[in-house]
Enzyme design. Sequence first.
Site, PDB file in Angstrom:
ATOM      1  N   HIS A  98      -9.852  -0.231  -2.197  1.00 12.30           N
ATOM      2  CA  HIS A  98     -10.399   0.183  -0.906  1.00 12.30           C
ATOM      3  C   HIS A  98     -11.632   1.072  -1.042  1.00 12.30           C
ATOM      4  CE1 HIS A  98      -6.493  -0.706   1.590  1.00 12.30           C
ATOM      5  NE2 HIS A  98      -6.980  -1.765   0.957  1.00 12.30           N
ATOM      6  N   ASN A 158       0.833  -1.199   0.000  1.00 12.21           N
ATOM      7  CA  ASN A 158       0.000   0.000   0.000  1.00 12.21           C
ATOM      8  C   ASN A 158       0.872   1.255   0.000  1.00 12.21           C
ATOM      9  OD1 ASN A 158      -2.739  -0.916   0.013  1.00 12.21           O
ATOM     10  ND2 ASN A 158      -2.434  -1.692   2.070  1.00 12.21           N
ATOM     11  N   CYS A 169      -5.322  -7.194  -3.697  1.00 16.94           N
ATOM     12  CA  CYS A 169      -5.850  -6.878  -2.370  1.00 16.94           C
ATOM     13  C   CYS A 169      -6.901  -7.927  -2.005  1.00 16.94           C
ATOM     14  CB  CYS A 169      -6.466  -5.480  -2.384  1.00 16.94           C
ATOM     15  SG  CYS A 169      -7.148  -4.924  -0.807  1.00 16.94           S
ATOM     16  N   HIS A 170      -7.149  -8.100  -0.707  1.00 12.28           N
ATOM     17  CA  HIS A 170      -8.155  -9.072  -0.265  1.00 12.28           C
ATOM     18  C   HIS A 170      -9.467  -8.406   0.161  1.00 12.28           C
ATOM     19  CE1 HIS A 170      -5.118  -8.595   3.157  1.00 12.28           C
ATOM     20  NE2 HIS A 170      -6.106  -7.780   3.466  1.00 12.28           N
ATOM     21  N   TYR A 173     -11.478   7.815   4.462  1.00  7.68           N
ATOM     22  CA  TYR A 173     -11.373   8.165   3.049  1.00  7.68           C
ATOM     23  C   TYR A 173     -12.373   9.239   2.634  1.00  7.68           C
ATOM     24  CZ  TYR A 173      -9.115   3.546   2.807  1.00  7.68           C
ATOM     25  OH  TYR A 173      -8.321   2.452   3.007  1.00  7.68           O
TER      26      TYR A 173
END
Length: 498
Positions: free
Chosen positions: A201, A150, A171-172, A257
């Site tokens: 994300h 990241n 990414c998971h 975010y």
Amino acid sequence: MSTFKITFIGAGSIGFTRGLLRDLLAVKEFSQIEIAFTDINENNLEMVRALCQRDIGQNGLNITISATTDRREALQNAKYVICTIRVGGLEAFSTDIDIPLKYGIDQCVGDTLCAGGIMYGQRGIAEMLSICSDIREVARQDVLLLNYANPMAMLTWACNQYGGVRTIGLCHGVQGGHHQIADVFGLEKKDVDIICAGINHQTWYIQIKHNGKDLTKDLLEAFEKHPDYSRTEKVRIDMLRRFGYYSTESNGHLSEYVPWYRKREEEINDWIDLSSWINGETGGYLRVCTEGRNWFETDFPNWMKNDPMIFSEENRGEEHGSYIIEALETGRVYRGHFNVKNEGIITNLPSDAIIEAPGYVDRNGISMPMVGDLPLGPAAVCTASISVQRLAVEAAVSGDDQLLRQAFMMDPLIGAVCNPKEIWQLVDEMLVAGEKWLPQYKDAIAKAKHRLANEPLLPTRDYKGAARLKVKSIEEMALDKQEANRNAGESDKGKVRI
């Protein structure tokens, strides 16, 4: 049998390295591959090498891991490179959390967007471009870089745009949300079909089906009624309520975010839950990473005595990396969600952005179908973040601190909390704190030091955050060794929420 070389950069990261290796060596055709580990921390590298080599031997494979601090040696003739670096380690990570707190910016994770994510990107991009240079010079020409580091979108953007190396970000997050969606409907994940698209994300489940029936519109009611998620995922549920679609990222991640949930100290606890760090704890990811590293280094002799990982299909994890390599090498089709340059995949997001969307892999390569338009609301949320990412990438590549400051200005949460003068001083502080990892900002850091030493400073606070918890001692972690081992050894440190 396939014979090729895989290099792990940042192999001292126990959570990713050991699990990804298990997943790869569960593929029967990969019993003769070459594996190289490299890391700048020789002690961590040797511990992980020893543990993984023990796993390999116990599974009856005749593979010897090559481990070296010489990155170019490790990359020689590599066909696949897996990157899990954290530039600056926990030392730099702590400044990403602690300095913004002085200005009232309360982050849970700080590795993707906001002040922490932007500065993490400045450190990471400089190093990723150096890695790309080594890859171009000594790895195979058809090399594929699988980036787990990241901030995912920023690093993958820089590698593809400026590094000259074909890079896929992995990414998971999509898998985690997929499990939750199945859970609220009382279904198995394998029986729920999804289309998930956006940016890393901030990826949105824009279609959810079971046996051909569309469940997308039923999702809000299902989450509101769930006894656990209704308490632990308040931000995600509120975003679902107001934007119409569920977002991949955890409550704590998502809250930092956007500008609405962490901008007022007195309101933060209304939106988070402290039963698990990932639900919104101030600096929660820094805490669990610190605890995990401290525990692994202290308890390592016992790890060598514990049962090895078993390399089998039923024990494989959900990280995309091994399945991508398996599909490319064997032709078995794999569908996952990958971070790639947009170029028209999502038609109402910028073409230069790194988007996350469904893709298919087989022996012919990685194919990304066109998604079309995202719903307008989710697209607007993503576009705001993409503007920050673009500024941050260009700043990191050029060493232009004016662009860096503009990235801070445009960040939704920073802008909700700070005025421009505060942002300028915050950036000065963060540049100076990160000096040894930011060679591209040498001149800007010298000027920032002068300002901080000689000009009147705006007042800041000794603020620990709305929901900061203490880092556990080794003795405290030893009271629950199973949990300590899980935290240290798991790549997804929010998978089990307790």
